[in-house]
Design an enzyme around this catalytic site. Structure first.
Site, PDB file in Angstrom:
ATOM      1  N   GLU A 198       0.833  -1.210   0.000  1.00 41.12           N
ATOM      2  CA  GLU A 198       0.000   0.000   0.000  1.00 41.12           C
ATOM      3  C   GLU A 198       0.866   1.258   0.000  1.00 41.12           C
ATOM      4  O   GLU A 198       1.990   1.235   0.491  1.00 41.12           O
ATOM      5  CB  GLU A 198      -0.862   0.019   1.264  1.00 41.12           C
ATOM      6  N   ASN A 199       0.317   2.303  -0.528  1.00 39.07           N
ATOM      7  CA  ASN A 199       0.943   3.628  -0.524  1.00 39.07           C
ATOM      8  C   ASN A 199       2.314   3.640  -1.198  1.00 39.07           C
ATOM      9  O   ASN A 199       3.177   4.431  -0.848  1.00 39.07           O
ATOM     10  CB  ASN A 199       1.064   4.173   0.912  1.00 39.07           C
ATOM     11  N   ARG A 200       2.491   2.718  -2.099  1.00 37.55           N
ATOM     12  CA  ARG A 200       3.745   2.648  -2.875  1.00 37.55           C
ATOM     13  C   ARG A 200       4.976   2.376  -2.002  1.00 37.55           C
ATOM     14  O   ARG A 200       6.104   2.703  -2.383  1.00 37.55           O
ATOM     15  CB  ARG A 200       3.961   3.940  -3.697  1.00 37.55           C
ATOM     16  N   LEU A 201       4.751   1.805  -0.789  1.00 36.86           N
ATOM     17  CA  LEU A 201       5.900   1.492   0.076  1.00 36.86           C
ATOM     18  C   LEU A 201       6.314   0.039  -0.173  1.00 36.86           C
ATOM     19  O   LEU A 201       6.231  -0.822   0.708  1.00 36.86           O
ATOM     20  CB  LEU A 201       5.529   1.739   1.551  1.00 36.86           C
TER      21      LEU A 201
END
Ligand SMILES: Cc1cc2nc3c(=O)[nH]c(=O)nc-3n(C[C@H](O)[C@H](O)[C@H](O)COP(=O)(O)O)c2cc1C
Length: 228
Positions: A198-201
């Site tokens: 998620e959230n490009r992490l």
């Protein structure tokens, strides 16, 4: 009629949130082939992934102009990743002039990708012959019928050549291995395991070979984490 900007799908609006578990260096196998085996098994068990052994092979001319295409992984072990192709094809010619390749496994339904980079070499002729013999008769003829990557006038020309070969080598006869056809082994110098979050992490863990490319016993790998 051509699509207008309004009715065309806009890829900028396409966005997935990946719900996956974290990947840490402590979870990884000590070397990348064992780690590849784990992920490859999970991928093969997932019905959402068609042809889990399909990978994108990129090559480049000696001048550095890249090209890519999908091929099928047919074998892998500590020595490297093997696919079969026509040595006179575009990829074959590029590898002859610049023997480095990148392999990318795009396992989107799992929010995973694996990227292998390394030196490419031809497999031994015995390995090629052994694999060719396992191919269906029609695929063996197909390897002869197509001078892969050359420009042809029509599909009819290809079919005529296939029919000619089918008459020469009917089902049940042994089709010789085309001299320009064979295996390519990519000997990895780095293998990256990418897990989307998620959230490009995202997690990106890359094995880097430390002791050059040879010596089974002296093979050691460093693992580094890359920013997503
Ligand atoms: C799913 C899939 C699997 C393929 N597998 C192979 C393969 O194993 N070997 C091969 O030479 N071409 C394979 N191809 C065709 C290649 O993508 C490509 O068209 C061909 O190898 C010629 O590439 P080149 O002109 O860049 O050398 C496959 C294509 C697809 C879509």
């Amino acid at each position: 009629m051509t699509d207008t900007a309004n009715d065309a799908l806009d890829p900028a609006d396409m966005r997935e949130q990946y719900r996956t578990t974290e990947l840490s260096a402590a979870d990884l196998a000590p070397e990348p082939i064992a780690q590849f085996t784990r992920w490859f098994k999970e991928t093969a068990e997932n019905p959402a992934i068609h042809e889990p052994n399909a990978m994108i092979v990129s090559t480049a001319t000696p001048g550095g102009r890249p090209s890519s295409r999908t091929v099928l992984l047919k074998h892998y072990d500590r020595a490297g990743f093997v696919f079969f192709t026509n040595y006179d094809s575009r990829k074959g010619a590029e590898l002859a002039g610049n023997p480095y390749a990148s392999l990318l496994f795009p396992w989107h339904p799992l929010a995973r990708q694996i990227i292998v980079t390394g030196r490419a070499e031809r497999v031994g002729r015995d390995e090629t012959v052994a694999y060719f013999r396992t191919r269906p008769h029609g695929s063996q003829l197909g390897a002869w019928a197509s001078r892969q990557s050359s420009v042809i006038a029509s599909r009819a020309e290809l079919l005529a050549r296939y029919e000619e070969l089918a008459a020469r080598y009917p089902e049940g006869t042994q089709v010789p291995v085309p001299p320009e056809w064979g295996g390519v082994r990519v000997v990895p110098d780095a293998v990256e395991f990418w897990q989307g979050h998620e959230n490009r992490l995202h997690d990106r863990l890359r094995y880097v070979r430390e002791n050059g490319e040879d010596g089974e016993n002296g093979e050691t790998w460093r693992v580094e984490r890359l920013a997503p």
